[in-house]
Motif scaffolding. Structure first.
Motif, PDB file in Angstrom:
ATOM      1  N   TYR A  24      17.625   2.548  12.772  1.00  0.00           N
ATOM      2  CA  TYR A  24      16.810   1.337  12.682  1.00  0.00           C
ATOM      3  C   TYR A  24      17.284   0.564  11.456  1.00  0.00           C
ATOM      4  CZ  TYR A  24      12.578  -1.262  13.911  1.00  0.00           C
ATOM      5  OH  TYR A  24      11.694  -2.202  14.357  1.00  0.00           O
ATOM      6  N   LEU A  46      19.052   2.258  19.158  1.00  0.00           N
ATOM      7  CA  LEU A  46      17.973   1.677  18.349  1.00  0.00           C
ATOM      8  C   LEU A  46      16.641   2.255  18.803  1.00  0.00           C
ATOM      9  CD1 LEU A  46      16.947  -0.532  16.312  1.00  0.00           C
ATOM     10  CD2 LEU A  46      16.737  -2.026  18.310  1.00  0.00           C
ATOM     11  N   THR A  47      16.029   3.066  17.936  1.00  0.00           N
ATOM     12  CA  THR A  47      14.687   3.550  18.240  1.00  0.00           C
ATOM     13  C   THR A  47      13.699   2.471  17.802  1.00  0.00           C
ATOM     14  OG1 THR A  47      14.596   4.671  16.105  1.00  0.00           O
ATOM     15  CG2 THR A  47      15.330   5.973  18.010  1.00  0.00           C
ATOM     16  N   ARG A  48      12.404   2.709  18.002  1.00  0.00           N
ATOM     17  CA  ARG A  48      11.440   1.704  17.591  1.00  0.00           C
ATOM     18  C   ARG A  48      10.623   2.158  16.388  1.00  0.00           C
ATOM     19  NH1 ARG A  48      14.500  -0.393  20.659  1.00  0.00           N
ATOM     20  NH2 ARG A  48      14.041  -2.168  22.032  1.00  0.00           N
ATOM     21  N   HIS A  49      11.067   3.211  15.744  1.00  0.00           N
ATOM     22  CA  HIS A  49      10.404   3.718  14.551  1.00  0.00           C
ATOM     23  C   HIS A  49      11.390   4.686  13.913  1.00  0.00           C
ATOM     24  CE1 HIS A  49       7.471   5.757  11.984  1.00  0.00           C
ATOM     25  NE2 HIS A  49       6.548   4.905  12.350  1.00  0.00           N
ATOM     26  N   GLU A  50      11.440   4.703  12.571  1.00  0.00           N
ATOM     27  CA  GLU A  50      12.423   5.567  11.907  1.00  0.00           C
ATOM     28  C   GLU A  50      12.137   7.049  12.132  1.00  0.00           C
ATOM     29  OE1 GLU A  50      10.997   2.949  10.480  1.00  0.00           O
ATOM     30  OE2 GLU A  50      12.560   1.681   9.608  1.00  0.00           O
ATOM     31  N   ASN A 447       4.100   8.714  19.224  1.00  0.00           N
ATOM     32  CA  ASN A 447       5.379   7.992  19.192  1.00  0.00           C
ATOM     33  C   ASN A 447       5.585   7.253  20.507  1.00  0.00           C
ATOM     34  OD1 ASN A 447       6.898   7.862  16.778  1.00  0.00           O
ATOM     35  ND2 ASN A 447       7.282  10.063  16.890  1.00  0.00           N
ATOM     36  N   GLN A 449       5.665   4.242  21.230  1.00  0.00           N
ATOM     37  CA  GLN A 449       6.540   3.060  21.198  1.00  0.00           C
ATOM     38  C   GLN A 449       7.950   3.392  21.664  1.00  0.00           C
ATOM     39  OE1 GLN A 449       5.641   4.738  18.405  1.00  0.00           O
ATOM     40  NE2 GLN A 449       7.662   5.324  17.668  1.00  0.00           N
ATOM     41  N   GLU A 450       8.287   4.675  21.709  1.00  0.00           N
ATOM     42  CA  GLU A 450       9.635   5.069  22.124  1.00  0.00           C
ATOM     43  C   GLU A 450       9.895   4.843  23.614  1.00  0.00           C
ATOM     44  OE1 GLU A 450      12.037   5.430  19.935  1.00  0.00           O
ATOM     45  OE2 GLU A 450      10.378   4.900  18.607  1.00  0.00           O
ATOM     46  N   MET A 452      10.034   2.064  24.707  1.00  0.00           N
ATOM     47  CA  MET A 452      10.968   0.937  24.658  1.00  0.00           C
ATOM     48  C   MET A 452      12.406   1.415  24.454  1.00  0.00           C
ATOM     49  SD  MET A 452      10.067  -2.227  25.122  1.00  0.00           S
ATOM     50  CE  MET A 452      11.209  -2.021  26.450  1.00  0.00           C
ATOM     51  N   THR A 453      12.568   2.393  23.574  1.00  0.00           N
ATOM     52  CA  THR A 453      13.907   2.951  23.326  1.00  0.00           C
ATOM     53  C   THR A 453      14.470   3.545  24.607  1.00  0.00           C
ATOM     54  OG1 THR A 453      13.144   3.537  21.120  1.00  0.00           O
ATOM     55  CG2 THR A 453      15.189   4.572  21.863  1.00  0.00           C
ATOM     56  N   PHE A 504       6.024  -1.226  29.447  1.00  0.00           N
ATOM     57  CA  PHE A 504       7.315  -1.104  28.761  1.00  0.00           C
ATOM     58  C   PHE A 504       8.492  -1.125  29.750  1.00  0.00           C
ATOM     59  CE2 PHE A 504       4.573   0.450  25.398  1.00  0.00           C
ATOM     60  CZ  PHE A 504       5.220   0.097  24.230  1.00  0.00           C
TER      61      PHE A 504
END
Lengths: 565, 158
Positions: A24, A46-50, A447, A449-450, A452-453, A504
């Motif tokens: 990220y 690209l993930t959506r969080h480190e 997690n 939001q992943e 999206m990844t 998503f």
């Protein structure tokens, strides 16, 4: 060649054979990301969080055996990644995590997005570096990969100030490392190995106690050979699932807090523990003074500090478990499998007395059934990740693992939110296998939001959400030990998981019956897209057997017999 | 694990590099061990430094401490001393009004001497085994010491 620090990072990753980086971008690491844009040798996901970037790198590393690489920026980018570093440290996963830092001239001034990153990561990494000169980068990165992968593997953190990534210096990656102070001991002492084989030959009720170190050392097939040739029964830790194949007659099962009755009884009755790549974790041993009370202990481990840390080893061997097991196989002549026949029968009787099972329910699906069913339908063709909680323990208990590196879970740190990003890393490393993440209605939101990844990178992970509308493991403890005061564990208020997946760009299923589950799984596998399969399961199901924290292994709470209440 | 809590001296040889000292002290605090005293100095004509750490714990705790220290990447060697020569130093400031002859004699007994006499204060130093330094500091109380500075121990195997 004269290049800048950012280019050095790229060149080093290429030289190390890295094919995938999870990360990220942000201010302090921008120079490196500029070079990532210009290259074609490796893929950046690209993930959506480190935190997810590091977990994905962990999943990648665990399933492939290679070093996982994650890249993040300074300040909050780094602090978000700390959970991943700690997770990898606890489970001995080889990672190189590269973070940006504010320029050297601003370090110590409380600059924007500045944090003492190496100060924070010191206690949750195998080693770390703050690189102050570009000329140090080739050596530091080469050392980082070497240290991460050798000895007891672990995460190495490299913090690089922004001006160092812009500075030009000589890059030569052919340098030979001279780490005078780091020389892992990989060869076991031959005299001690001989003594160990004599002890095994003399034992009446020996027991293999197999740990995750075997998988790290790529020694599972050697261990299978050793178990087969000696005819000695074996128990696995949660981290060792897949070392032996589930159909191995000598595999008793998983031991520990949620181990099978037979495994825990075998450990309590054995007269010789043969510990390979284990660390006598408290979730495995229960009350230490009662653990394998009648047994002598053989302990083979690459980490000298693991030996006699908690349980005194009568036969300590420091070495790579693959080397040691190969040496043991050379000396196998004196061991007669026939001798342990009675002991094998004793163990089999334990398993008959209280087999690992569960009761079906007519109204709602049982989570254990779901896991077994996935095993029946997908078996070897899937890699299995989990989050943390009840579903994780049920997966350890009920999934029919057949090979090492098939099972990816957060064992030591117990990180909720680990499973989905890890399963993304798993899919990136092994696209030919189906990537399943067993998760719970609590864990998945940590997690989520992943999605999206996974969707964005076309990494079709199938998340099977065992939804009991509870933070199930904590609820289980509250039921059993807190007089049913279910404090803050009722998760009745929930998102619509089907719509959430769809929002998503994934696909969602909500299933309540066996037929619905079968067709949802089949559909998700066929469509090969990112999926949520929400399974409405029995709300009050407990993970059994259970050794209450601090209790003795042989004092298990067992599954109530049918009709008993 | 705190049975048999004995005083131990551990020497650690480390590479001279940034943050190596915090790696060592973090290890002690992170794992719940205590440091009683600590002294560090570079080893002449080498890239290493030597730390002398006085700590306490059971045999098992000390064994863990030495193993964990050895696991740190920049650590070259760890010695847990059994038979050793150990020295510590103390510097003490007295009011000039105290009996200088008495103080001087006492210092001599403890391998020390007067190092500075000013208008208002007398400064002395002693260097001896830690236990004897303890004794010295007890005895000189009657001369109203104004300030006491004590070093960590340094030790060598016999």
């Amino acid at each position: 060649m004269q290049i800048n620090g950012a280019q050095m990072v790229i060149e080093a990753l290429i030289a190390e054979g890295v094919d995938t980086v999870f990360g990220y971008p942000g201010g302090a690491i921008m120079n490196v990301y500029d070079e990532i844009y210009k290259q074609k040798d490796f893929k950046h996901i690209l993930t959506r969080h480190e935190q997810a970037a590091v977990h994905a790198a962990e999943g990648y590393a665990k399933v492939s055996g290679k070093v996982g690489v994650a890249m993040i920026t300074s300040g909050p980018g780094f602090t978000n990644a700390v959970t991943g570093l700690a997770d990898a440290y606890m489970d001995s996963i080889p990672l190189v995590v590269i973070s940006g830092q504010v320029p050297m001239s601003l370090i110590g001034t409380d600059a924007f997005q500045e944090i003492d990153a190496v100060g924070i990561s010191r206690s949750c990494t195998k080693h770390n570096y703050l690189v102050t000169k570009a000329q140090d980068l080739p050596r530091v990165l080469k050392e980082a990969f070497h240290i991460a992968a050798t000895g007891r593997p672990g995460p190495v953190h490299v913090d690089i100030p922004k001006d160092v990534t812009a500075e030009i210096a000589e890059f030569d990656y052919s340098i030979v490392l001279d780490l005078e102070t780091y020389k892992p001991h990989v060869k076991g002492n031959p005299r001690q190995i001989k003594k160990v084989m004599e002890a095994i030959a003399n034992a009446k009720r020996p027991l293999f106690y197999l740990g995750g170190g075997i998988i790290n050392a790529n020694a599972a097939y050697e261990v299978r050979d050793l178990v087969q040739k000696t005819g000695i029964p074996a128990v696995e830790t949660f981290m060792a699932r897949g070392v032996l194949s589930c159909d191995d007659q000598l595999l008793i099962g998983m031991l520990g807090m949620h181990g099978s009755y037979a495994s825990n009884m075998a450990m309590s009755e054995t007269d010789l523990v043969i510990g390979l790549g284990v660390r006598f974790d408290d979730r495995v041993t229960g009350k230490l003074s009662e653990f394998a009370k009648n047994a002598s202990v053989i302990h083979v481990d690459i980490d000298p500090a693991s030996i006699s840390k908690l349980v005194n080893a009568d036969y300590p061997i420091v070495g790579d478990v693959k080397n040691v097991v190969n040496e043991m196989l050379e000396l196998i002549a004196g061991i007669e499998s026939q001798k342990y026949k009675v002991w094998r029968e004793t163990v089999q009787n334990f398993a008959k007395l209280h087999p690992l099972t569960y009761h079906e329910d007519t109204e709602r699906l049982k989570p254990q059934w779901v896991i077994q069913r996935v095993g029946e339908l997908l078996g070897d063709s899937a890699n299995i990740s989990t989050d943390v909680g009840q579903h994780q323990m049920w997966t350890g208990q009920f999934y029919p693992f057949t090979r090492p590196r098939q099972f990816i879970s957060s064992g030591g740190l117990g990180t909720m939110g680990f499973g989905f990003p890890a399963a993304i890393g798993v899919k990136a490393a092994t696209p030919e296998k189906i990537s399943i993440n067993f998760t719970g209605d609590g864990s998945i939101l940590m997690n989520v939001q992943e999605l999206m990844t996974a969707v964005g990178n076309k990494l079709p992970v199938i998340n099977i959400i065992l939804n009991n509308n509870y933070l199930g493991m904590v609820r289980q403890w509250q039921t059993l030990f807190y007089d049913k005061r279910h404090s803050e564990t009722d998760l009745s208020v929930q998102p619509d998981f089907v719509k959430l997946a769809e929002a998503f760009g994934g696909i969602g299923y909500r299933v309540k019956t066996k037929e619905e589950f079968d067709s949802a799984l089949k559909d998700a596998v066929e469509k090969n897209v990112v999926a949520f399969i929400e399974v409405i399961v029995h709300r009050m199901e407990n993970v059994m057997p259970m050794v209450p924290a601090g209790g003795s292994l042989f004092n298990m709470m067992l599954l109530e017999k049918k009709g008993e209440k | 694990m705190s049975d048999n809590n004995e005083r131990r001296v551990v020497s650690v040889i480390v590479v001279n590099e940034a943050s190596v000292l915090s790696r060592i002290t973090d290890l002690f605090s992170g794992r719940g061990y205590n440091i009683t005293s600590l002294s560090v100095a570079p080893i002449p004509e080498s890239k290493y430094s030597r730390l002398t750490i006085v700590t306490s714990g059971s045999v098992r705790v000390i064994e863990q401490i030495t193993k964990q220290l050895h696991k740190l990447i920049p650590v070259l060697r760890v010695y847990e001393h059994a038979d050793l020569v150990e020295k510590e130093m103390a510097i003490v400031k007295f009011p000039a009004s105290e009996n200088i002859a008495d103080i001087s004699t006492l210092c001599a007994v403890y391998n020390g001497k007067i190092v500075n006499v000013g208008e208002n204060v007398i400064i002395v130093m002693v260097s001896d085994e830690p236990k004897r330094v303890d004794n010295f500091l007890k005895i000189i109380k009657r001369y109203n010491p104004k300030e006491i500075v004590r070093s960590g121990a340094v030790a060598l195997e016999r």
